[in-house]
Design an enzyme around this catalytic site. Structure first.
Site, short mmCIF file in Angstrom:
data_model
loop_
_atom_site.label_atom_id
_atom_site.label_comp_id
_atom_site.label_asym_id
_atom_site.label_seq_id
_atom_site.Cartn_x
_atom_site.Cartn_y
_atom_site.Cartn_z
N HIS C 121 28.37 41.22 54.89
CA HIS C 121 28.14 39.79 54.69
C HIS C 121 28.77 39.05 55.88
O HIS C 121 29.76 39.50 56.44
CB HIS C 121 28.85 39.42 53.39
CG HIS C 121 28.58 38.04 52.87
ND1 HIS C 121 29.23 36.93 53.34
CD2 HIS C 121 27.74 37.60 51.91
CE1 HIS C 121 28.82 35.86 52.68
NE2 HIS C 121 27.90 36.24 51.80
N ASP C 198 35.70 44.59 51.29
CA ASP C 198 35.12 43.36 50.76
C ASP C 198 34.63 43.68 49.35
O ASP C 198 33.57 44.30 49.18
CB ASP C 198 33.98 42.90 51.67
CG ASP C 198 33.25 41.68 51.10
OD1 ASP C 198 33.53 41.29 49.95
OD2 ASP C 198 32.39 41.13 51.81
N GLN C 201 31.26 41.93 45.61
CA GLN C 201 30.18 42.35 44.72
C GLN C 201 30.61 43.48 43.80
O GLN C 201 30.02 43.67 42.74
CB GLN C 201 28.95 42.77 45.53
CG GLN C 201 28.32 41.64 46.33
CD GLN C 201 27.79 40.50 45.45
OE1 GLN C 201 27.51 40.68 44.27
NE2 GLN C 201 27.67 39.32 46.04
N LYS C 224 32.45 34.80 41.22
CA LYS C 224 31.43 35.82 40.93
C LYS C 224 31.87 36.71 39.76
O LYS C 224 31.15 37.60 39.34
CB LYS C 224 31.20 36.70 42.16
CG LYS C 224 30.67 35.95 43.39
CD LYS C 224 30.30 36.93 44.50
CE LYS C 224 30.33 36.32 45.88
NZ LYS C 224 29.10 35.63 46.30
N CYS C 362 23.14 35.89 53.77
CA CYS C 362 24.29 36.01 54.67
C CYS C 362 24.43 37.40 55.26
O CYS C 362 25.54 37.85 55.56
CB CYS C 362 25.59 35.62 53.98
SG CYS C 362 25.58 33.92 53.39
C1 LIG Z 1 29.54 40.88 49.93
C2 LIG Z 1 30.09 39.49 50.00
N1 LIG Z 1 31.14 39.23 50.78
C3 LIG Z 1 31.69 38.01 50.86
C4 LIG Z 1 31.18 36.94 50.18
C5 LIG Z 1 31.82 35.60 50.33
O1 LIG Z 1 32.44 35.18 49.16
P1 LIG Z 1 32.80 33.63 48.94
O2 LIG Z 1 31.58 32.85 49.33
O3 LIG Z 1 33.11 33.51 47.52
O4 LIG Z 1 33.96 33.31 49.83
C6 LIG Z 1 30.08 37.16 49.33
C7 LIG Z 1 29.45 36.09 48.53
O5 LIG Z 1 28.94 35.11 49.01
C8 LIG Z 1 29.52 38.46 49.25
O6 LIG Z 1 28.46 38.71 48.49
#
Ligand SMILES: Cc1ncc(COP(=O)(O)O)c(C=O)c1O
Ligand SMILES: Cc1ncc(COP(=O)(O)O)c(C=O)c1O
Lengths: 405, 153, 405, 153
Positions: C121, C198, C201, C224, C362
């Site tokens: 991401h 990370d 998910q 999430k 993203c």
């Molecule tokens: C795999 C992954 N990493 C990072 C993020 C970023 O998380 P957040 O937007 O809650 O900071 C997300 C979600 O948008 C994600 O799906």
């Protein structure tokens, strides 16, 4: 709106706290929330929740519109020129860190000077200290006078050819001093120096007008402005937001992402990386509506009345020493009592339902200067009454009684 | 108009078989548009004559039916218009897409207005508004000779 | 608890969205919130609100205890060794930025390598890109195989003597691939390389065990995980939190502040500058209680069932192309339909009340690699049912019908 | 016990007139404690003999009545105790202050227990627990010869 009835809009005052009516005098720390704000959060989560910006389905589109709507409301409330000058952050601390970090990266080098004041909250010092460590910049402090005030002159005295930015509070969270910000900004701009204003304490209590002030940056904490926790606002002139590099990196703030390079999005997205505090931003619109309903002039009048009354009764109470006696003062009554440590005062007041704060209030530089390690602070919000201040005074007397056993 | 009505024949037709696609030889202006959130891209090519009239116009791009149809319809009706006319049409179109119910302009024939208004279903859908306006913003910047890429984010 | 009744705990499903029952398939973006969480926010603001940590009055003390209580619950839920290894952030994006920034400051220099994967991401790429710009480090990408999977070998292949940290996702938000994280960490540690996971998910869908995984850093998004917006968690091994410099500077994270120097506080305060998202942290405790009530094993079973069912019906639906066919997969169904752009799919599905996401999610690097500019994504939450997936399928058929006119 | 009962005579007495204040000449161990949130500070001085018995102990510091009283009471009753005894008393005290209702230890006389338990009102008040335990943590670190300052934050 009758300001005397305003307490009714804040449900926290409906119930007893430890068998006492709550006398909440800790609003400089964080304000209580009106029911409209709390209900908005509830309704959003129960009927409308979705993440903003990134999906095209109905709930997401609606949430995005609401989110952007708050941006417009904030723009209007602080009279910014452009809604894209409003960046949502997790608090004023993040807002200041954002500026120090990105401004520092791009514009500061060894021996450059950043000018603060002795009144600054740690939030407006530690981020600059990082640059002292990493880049070898210098930090100077405009000095307070005997009233706990910062004058235009004391700022002017510290400006040199090397001063690259001035960062200072609008309203001191300890002495209550309201600084001559407009004059300081004029002076600074005449020398080509940008100014960051820490508006944490002013935003809830004063009229804000970015275009009139002409400041370069303004940091606000929404939770001190009858809004939800976990939310702040950075106002910055468009040219700065365009010029500065992005701060945090992540989703939503990019334009094009390749393995070898990345380009960034437009304003204000460039500075809003990752999923933002959606529900909080949307609910903050109700805080602004609430403030507009009250009317900033009414708010100022009411709080000035209270402040005067509070000063009067505490001055009459011998052995209470008020901290600071600035020319213009807002919303804060800090004090000490000879022979009783502020923590003990706060603890004993608490037993009477009077909630104040004791400590250095994140202003250690100031307390050092004043020769104190801690002070007691009663701070005001729109819901306070003279009755609250009478109770404060009674409880202080009670405290003295206990300690003189 | 609800969003599903958006996908009426005009849009589907232009979306699936966009007109004026491909770079032509002797263009003298071009501009790119990009919507970073959804990845839609458009690259406009123009040939302006000495009176700033559009002699020829085409585009390359990829994206959703809305953005492709919008580019297709736009290029179709801009051919032969001069700069002042183009600017007026752009501004009327943007008004319509954001808030107005219809388009008032002497420069457009009724069937042209109809086609443009078929894109009006995106109103209130900021994400889709961006799709519908991408090529239009690119056209503005081509005329103003901006160097930088337009984004609709 | 009967998992079939769980939808009832989520009030969003009680009302029609544009005359449709809501089929919410966008949980990878953000999950809906159970009533217990929403109520906790309401109750906290209406009856208990105060800022944490800094005052000694009753409400503040109570809020501080609740806040720290959530820290303990998170610690237990993810089986960390110590509650001070839990740092609250504004989201996973901030958590990753915190690590990249502070680790980069202290441990990375020119030509050092950071190893990511093609599945990352933007949140787990942009912060590292900053270090490429500022320090001249190199970024490498472990490559996906034809199933949209990252194997141990593909990671191993990219490790060199210069690899200083590996940062990768636990569960891809596009292909749904569940990476062999434990093996990768073992490999990395055998070469002395720390690993950031990370967990955005994975956290809502898998059993988490920090001590078993033995990762160095783990980033989580609370929104999430059936929690409030504006909140994330960084898990980090204590030795790292002790070793790394602080990130944002401000109140609450300092020990001693003088005009010429500053020392920082203990863990985890050192990394929690400024007023935190108090209400959100306190309410997140209810999310964890909710998850515990469901039981992670039930959750996994339920979601696996759904995923299988969804894959089956979408595979049968010719013209739908599923993206990725990894060995182990969780909670995500990404797809394309020939001749219909994902945005158009999402818009048409939305008219039927089916909320999915379209775009690059993203993950532009991954989409580039797959030769796509965008895809459509249906993602699962605990409240979804087979019926939801049937409606997805119907609506896709409807979409094809419209486009084949 | 509620917090106001906390300010009973023992505490007020020790808080206002703390015993064993001031650095003495021939100390051979010392340690500082600091509570960054409220600014309470304590600096302990010890003279341990060859058997690790505390021959003398004193402190300098500033802070609230609770932290001063706690340091005063602690130094009073630690005089003459050996390392093992000191450690046991510290651990029993910390147990009491955090969760237990009373102190069980052969090493303490009833009136000593009483004095310590008068500090027990801070239970459930994390900010005040830190005040009450500041000097005790400093004593632990003086015995372990830590170099770094103790903080109770
Ligand atoms: C795999 C992954 N990493 C990072 C993020 C970023 O998380 P957040 O937007 O809650 O900071 C997300 C979600 O948008 C994600 O799906
Ligand atoms: C003057 C001043 N500046 C900055 C801050 C920091 O604001 P926050 O904690 O909301 O980030 C505060 C409040 O704590 C403050 O009073």
């Amino acid at each position: 709106m009758n300001i005397d009835n305003i307490k009714k809009e804040f449900p926290i005052f409906d119930s007893k706290i430890q068998n006492n009516d709550l006398v909440y005098l800790d609003s400089a720390n964080s304000s209580q929330k009106p029911l409209v704000v709390i209900n908005r959060i509830y309704d959003f989560y129960t009927k409308e929740f979705s993440n903003v910006g990134r999906s095209v389905h109905y709930l997401s589109v609606a949430a995005t519109n609401l989110y952007e709507n708050t941006r417009s409301s904030v723009k209007t409330y602080i009279n910014a020129k452009d809604k894209n000058e409003i960046v949502f952050t997790k608090g004023a601390t993040e807002a200041i860190n954002l500026v120090a970090n990105t401004f520092g990266q791009k514009f500061l080098k060894k021996d450059d000077e950043v000018l603060l004041t002795e009144l600054e909250h740690h939030s407006n010092y530690v981020p600059w200290h990082y640059l002292r460590k990493s880049k070898g910049i210098k930090i100077k402090f405009a000095e307070i006078d005997e009233h706990g005030d910062i004058s235009l002159e004391s700022v002017e005295k510290q400006i040199t050819k090397k001063t690259k930015i001035i960062a200072l509070t609008h309203l001191s969270n300890v002495t209550g001093a309201i600084l001559p910000i407009k004059e300081i900004i004029e002076l600074a701009h005449s020398k080509g120096i940008p100014v960051l204003v820490d508006g944490c304490q002013s935003a809830p209590h004063m009229k804000m007008d970015m275009q009139d002030l002409d400041c370069d940056f303004y940091a606000i904490s929404c939770h001190k402005m009858y809004g939800p926790t976990g939310l702040g606002v950075l106002y910055a002139k468009k040219k700065w937001l365009e010029d500065l590099p992005p701060y945090q990196g992540g989703g939503g703030m990019i334009s094009d992402v390749k393995k070898n390079d990345i380009t960034y999005g437009e304003l204000p997205n460039k500075f809003e990386a990752g999923t933002m505090a959606t529900a909080q931003v949307i609910a903050f619109d109700e805080s602004i509506k609430f403030l507009n309903r009250v009317g900033v002039d009414n708010l100022i009048e009411h709080e000035n009345d209270l402040l005067q009354y509070g000063e009067e009764i505490l001055r009459k109470n011998n052995s209470v020493k008020l901290i600071g006696n600035p020319k213009k003062k807002g919303a804060v009554l800090s004090f000490t009592i000879d022979g009783i440590h502020p923590h003990d005062i706060a603890t004993i007041l608490d037993e009477d339902g009077v909630a104040i704060r004791a400590g250095h209030h994140c202003c250690q530089i100031l307390h050092d200067k004043l020769g104190l390690t801690a002070s007691a602070r009663a701070s005001l919000g729109i819901y306070n009454t003279k009755d609250d201040l009478d109770k404060l005074n009674e409880s202080i007397n009670n405290c003295k009684k206990i300690f003189s056993r | 108009m609800n969003l599903k009505e958006l996908y009426q024949e005009i849009i589907l037709d232009h979306g699936k078989n966009p007109r004026n696609v491909g770079k032509f030889e002797n263009f003298n202006k071009d501009a790119k548009g990009h919507n970073p959130l959804c990845g839609d891209k458009v690259h406009l090519f123009l040939k302006l004559d000495e009176n700033k009239k559009i002699n020829d116009i085409s585009f390359e791009g990829e994206g959703c039916a809305i953005s492709m149809a919008s580019a297709s319809i736009m290029t179709d009706l801009m051919k032969g218009k001069n700069e002042t006319e183009v600017k007026e049409i752009i501004s009327k179109f943007l008004d319509m897409i954001k808030e107005k119910d219809d388009i008032k302009s002497e420069l457009l024939k009724d069937d042209e207005k109809m086609k443009l208004m078929s894109l009006g279903g995106v109103k209130n859908y900021p994400m889709r508004v961006k799709c519908a306006t991408l090529s239009w913003h690119a056209l503005t910047s081509a005329l103003e000779d901006f160097q930088k890429e337009v984004t609709t984010e």
